[in-house]
Design a protein around this motif. Structure first.
Motif, PDB file in Angstrom:
ATOM      1  N   ARG A  54       0.997  -1.305  -0.083  1.00 43.13           N
ATOM      2  CA  ARG A  54      -0.043   0.122   0.089  1.00 43.13           C
ATOM      3  C   ARG A  54       0.855   1.147  -0.039  1.00 43.13           C
ATOM      4  NH1 ARG A  54      -1.558   3.686   3.534  1.00 43.13           N
ATOM      5  NH2 ARG A  54      -0.670   2.645   5.067  1.00 43.13           N
ATOM      6  N   LYS A  55       1.990   1.133   0.799  1.00 40.51           N
ATOM      7  CA  LYS A  55       2.913   2.425   0.973  1.00 40.51           C
ATOM      8  C   LYS A  55       3.586   2.518  -0.380  1.00 40.51           C
ATOM      9  CE  LYS A  55       3.590   2.623   5.865  1.00 40.51           C
ATOM     10  NZ  LYS A  55       4.577   2.595   6.957  1.00 40.51           N
ATOM     11  N   LYS A  56       4.114   1.588  -1.130  1.00 42.15           N
ATOM     12  CA  LYS A  56       4.660   1.753  -2.198  1.00 42.15           C
ATOM     13  C   LYS A  56       3.840   2.100  -3.255  1.00 42.15           C
ATOM     14  CE  LYS A  56       7.434  -1.078  -5.668  1.00 42.15           C
ATOM     15  NZ  LYS A  56       8.164  -2.435  -5.866  1.00 42.15           N
ATOM     16  N   GLN A  57       2.289   1.698  -3.448  1.00 41.33           N
ATOM     17  CA  GLN A  57       1.506   2.306  -4.456  1.00 41.33           C
ATOM     18  C   GLN A  57       1.185   3.598  -4.143  1.00 41.33           C
ATOM     19  OE1 GLN A  57       1.347   0.131  -6.983  1.00 41.33           O
ATOM     20  NE2 GLN A  57      -1.022   0.266  -7.067  1.00 41.33           N
ATOM     21  N   GLU A  58       1.240   4.166  -2.968  1.00 40.96           N
ATOM     22  CA  GLU A  58       1.224   5.695  -2.522  1.00 40.96           C
ATOM     23  C   GLU A  58       2.158   6.462  -3.220  1.00 40.96           C
ATOM     24  OE1 GLU A  58       0.222   5.794   1.604  1.00 40.96           O
ATOM     25  OE2 GLU A  58      -1.725   5.107   1.344  1.00 40.96           O
ATOM     26  N   GLU A  59       3.361   5.935  -2.961  1.00 41.19           N
ATOM     27  CA  GLU A  59       4.529   6.716  -3.328  1.00 41.19           C
ATOM     28  C   GLU A  59       4.649   6.523  -4.929  1.00 41.19           C
ATOM     29  OE1 GLU A  59       9.343   5.536  -3.288  1.00 41.19           O
ATOM     30  OE2 GLU A  59       8.082   5.132  -1.335  1.00 41.19           O
ATOM     31  N   ILE A  60       4.289   5.650  -5.454  1.00 41.77           N
ATOM     32  CA  ILE A  60       4.103   5.623  -6.928  1.00 41.77           C
ATOM     33  C   ILE A  60       3.282   6.568  -7.721  1.00 41.77           C
ATOM     34  CG2 ILE A  60       3.552   4.273  -8.791  1.00 41.77           C
ATOM     35  CD1 ILE A  60       4.784   1.861  -7.607  1.00 41.77           C
ATOM     36  N   GLN A  61       2.163   6.653  -6.858  1.00 42.96           N
ATOM     37  CA  GLN A  61       1.020   7.594  -7.159  1.00 42.96           C
ATOM     38  C   GLN A  61       1.605   9.106  -6.820  1.00 42.96           C
ATOM     39  OE1 GLN A  61      -2.513   7.411  -5.069  1.00 42.96           O
ATOM     40  NE2 GLN A  61      -3.785   8.265  -6.502  1.00 42.96           N
ATOM     41  N   LYS A  62       2.088   9.334  -5.862  1.00 43.74           N
ATOM     42  CA  LYS A  62       2.961  10.755  -5.659  1.00 43.74           C
ATOM     43  C   LYS A  62       3.835  11.057  -6.732  1.00 43.74           C
ATOM     44  CE  LYS A  62       3.734  12.087  -0.878  1.00 43.74           C
ATOM     45  NZ  LYS A  62       4.354  11.655   0.698  1.00 43.74           N
ATOM     46  N   GLN A  63       4.685  10.191  -7.025  1.00 47.49           N
ATOM     47  CA  GLN A  63       5.482  10.467  -7.914  1.00 47.49           C
ATOM     48  C   GLN A  63       5.051  10.747  -9.405  1.00 47.49           C
ATOM     49  OE1 GLN A  63       8.123   7.234  -8.190  1.00 47.49           O
ATOM     50  NE2 GLN A  63       9.620   7.978  -6.184  1.00 47.49           N
ATOM     51  N   THR A  64       4.114  10.097  -9.678  1.00 40.07           N
ATOM     52  CA  THR A  64       3.142  10.350 -11.036  1.00 40.07           C
ATOM     53  C   THR A  64       2.595  11.714 -10.949  1.00 40.07           C
ATOM     54  OG1 THR A  64       2.762   8.038 -10.996  1.00 40.07           O
ATOM     55  CG2 THR A  64       1.576   9.537 -12.593  1.00 40.07           C
ATOM     56  N   MET A  65       1.950  12.053  -9.589  1.00 42.63           N
ATOM     57  CA  MET A  65       1.268  13.353  -9.552  1.00 42.63           C
ATOM     58  C   MET A  65       2.575  14.537  -9.687  1.00 42.63           C
ATOM     59  SD  MET A  65      -1.778  12.902  -9.407  1.00 42.63           S
ATOM     60  CE  MET A  65      -2.676  14.296  -8.971  1.00 42.63           C
ATOM     61  N   SER A  66       3.524  14.328  -8.896  1.00 41.34           N
ATOM     62  CA  SER A  66       4.429  15.382  -9.062  1.00 41.34           C
ATOM     63  C   SER A  66       5.222  15.618 -10.743  1.00 41.34           C
ATOM     64  CB  SER A  66       5.464  15.161  -8.062  1.00 41.34           C
ATOM     65  OG  SER A  66       6.380  13.890  -8.199  1.00 41.34           O
ATOM     66  N   THR A  67       5.259  14.438 -11.295  1.00 36.81           N
ATOM     67  CA  THR A  67       6.077  14.374 -12.489  1.00 36.81           C
ATOM     68  C   THR A  67       4.827  15.109 -13.459  1.00 36.81           C
ATOM     69  OG1 THR A  67       6.976  12.163 -12.241  1.00 36.81           O
ATOM     70  CG2 THR A  67       7.009  13.067 -14.462  1.00 36.81           C
ATOM     71  N   SER A  68       3.576  14.971 -13.344  1.00 37.57           N
ATOM     72  CA  SER A  68       2.830  15.435 -14.399  1.00 37.57           C
ATOM     73  C   SER A  68       2.236  16.828 -14.027  1.00 37.57           C
ATOM     74  CB  SER A  68       1.168  14.663 -14.246  1.00 37.57           C
ATOM     75  OG  SER A  68       0.596  14.709 -12.849  1.00 37.57           O
ATOM     76  N   VAL A  69       2.778  17.336 -12.989  1.00 37.42           N
ATOM     77  CA  VAL A  69       2.462  18.770 -12.548  1.00 37.42           C
ATOM     78  C   VAL A  69       3.563  19.797 -12.947  1.00 37.42           C
ATOM     79  CG1 VAL A  69       2.064  20.249 -10.355  1.00 37.42           C
ATOM     80  CG2 VAL A  69       0.971  18.169 -10.471  1.00 37.42           C
ATOM     81  N   SER A  70       5.027  19.040 -12.794  1.00 39.50           N
ATOM     82  CA  SER A  70       5.830  19.878 -12.901  1.00 39.50           C
ATOM     83  C   SER A  70       6.337  19.973 -14.444  1.00 39.50           C
ATOM     84  CB  SER A  70       7.201  19.276 -12.317  1.00 39.50           C
ATOM     85  OG  SER A  70       7.645  17.940 -12.732  1.00 39.50           O
ATOM     86  N   GLY A  71       5.566  19.282 -15.379  1.00 44.32           N
ATOM     87  CA  GLY A  71       5.738  19.412 -16.663  1.00 44.32           C
ATOM     88  C   GLY A  71       6.814  18.224 -17.070  1.00 44.32           C
ATOM     89  N   GLY A  72       7.209  17.219 -16.694  1.00 48.28           N
ATOM     90  CA  GLY A  72       8.221  16.315 -16.919  1.00 48.28           C
ATOM     91  C   GLY A  72       7.288  15.180 -17.539  1.00 48.28           C
ATOM     92  N   GLY A  73       7.955  14.000 -18.016  1.00 46.44           N
ATOM     93  CA  GLY A  73       7.466  13.077 -18.502  1.00 46.44           C
ATOM     94  C   GLY A  73       7.644  13.149 -20.038  1.00 46.44           C
ATOM     95  N   LEU A  74       6.636  12.573 -20.771  1.00 43.58           N
ATOM     96  CA  LEU A  74       6.695  12.602 -22.189  1.00 43.58           C
ATOM     97  C   LEU A  74       6.657  13.895 -22.849  1.00 43.58           C
ATOM     98  CD1 LEU A  74       4.915   9.137 -22.879  1.00 43.58           C
ATOM     99  CD2 LEU A  74       7.345   9.429 -22.694  1.00 43.58           C
ATOM    100  N   ARG A  75       7.531  13.981 -23.973  1.00 40.12           N
ATOM    101  CA  ARG A  75       7.168  15.420 -24.765  1.00 40.12           C
ATOM    102  C   ARG A  75       7.044  14.855 -26.278  1.00 40.12           C
ATOM    103  NH1 ARG A  75      11.503  19.495 -22.133  1.00 40.12           N
ATOM    104  NH2 ARG A  75      10.844  19.272 -20.102  1.00 40.12           N
ATOM    105  N   TRP A  76       6.238  15.552 -27.040  1.00 40.80           N
ATOM    106  CA  TRP A  76       6.091  15.449 -28.427  1.00 40.80           C
ATOM    107  C   TRP A  76       7.518  16.044 -29.404  1.00 40.80           C
ATOM    108  CZ3 TRP A  76       2.699  12.257 -30.399  1.00 40.80           C
ATOM    109  CH2 TRP A  76       1.631  11.872 -29.738  1.00 40.80           C
ATOM    110  N   GLN A  77       7.788  15.297 -30.020  1.00 48.06           N
ATOM    111  CA  GLN A  77       8.996  16.090 -30.977  1.00 48.06           C
ATOM    112  C   GLN A  77       8.421  15.592 -32.521  1.00 48.06           C
ATOM    113  OE1 GLN A  77      12.623  14.105 -30.185  1.00 48.06           O
ATOM    114  NE2 GLN A  77      13.021  15.370 -28.320  1.00 48.06           N
ATOM    115  N   VAL A  78       8.562  16.794 -32.991  1.00 40.14           N
ATOM    116  CA  VAL A  78       8.178  16.851 -34.584  1.00 40.14           C
ATOM    117  C   VAL A  78       9.426  16.979 -35.237  1.00 40.14           C
ATOM    118  CG1 VAL A  78       6.896  17.999 -36.320  1.00 40.14           C
ATOM    119  CG2 VAL A  78       5.961  17.905 -34.062  1.00 40.14           C
ATOM    120  N   GLY A  79       9.597  15.882 -36.198  1.00 40.46           N
ATOM    121  CA  GLY A  79      10.793  15.985 -36.897  1.00 40.46           C
ATOM    122  C   GLY A  79      11.072  15.451 -38.192  1.00 40.46           C
TER     123      GLY A  79
END
Length: 79
Positions: A54-79
């Motif tokens: 349960r704690k591991k799931q909460e930690e993963i969820q926290k990381q996912t939320m902080s990543t999506s809020v800070s603008g990190g993650g996947l980016r589109w590239q047109v090439g």
């Protein structure tokens, strides 16, 4: 012939002393916590493993939320 009433000189030692209110409240609170733990762990063979998962799931969820809020993650590239 035995005496069954304490006022008639019977067994005075059999009288039950009730604890004060604070002690009684503490005992009731401890009993309630114990019942909650037993209910939460009913049917679970290894409650520690469930808690870790349960704690591991909460930690993963926290990381996912902080990543999506800070603008990190996947980016589109047109090439």
């Amino acid at each position: 012939m035995g005496m069954c009433l304490p006022c008639l000189g019977g067994a005075v030692d059999d009288a039950v002393d009730t604890p004060d209110q604070e002690t009684r409240r503490r005992q009731l609170a401890e009993a309630a916590e114990k019942r909650q733990k037993e209910t939460a762990n009913r049917g679970v063979k290894n409650p520690e493993a469930v808690e870790r998962k349960r704690k591991k799931q909460e930690e993963i969820q926290k990381q996912t939320m902080s990543t999506s809020v800070s603008g990190g993650g996947l980016r589109w590239q047109v090439g």
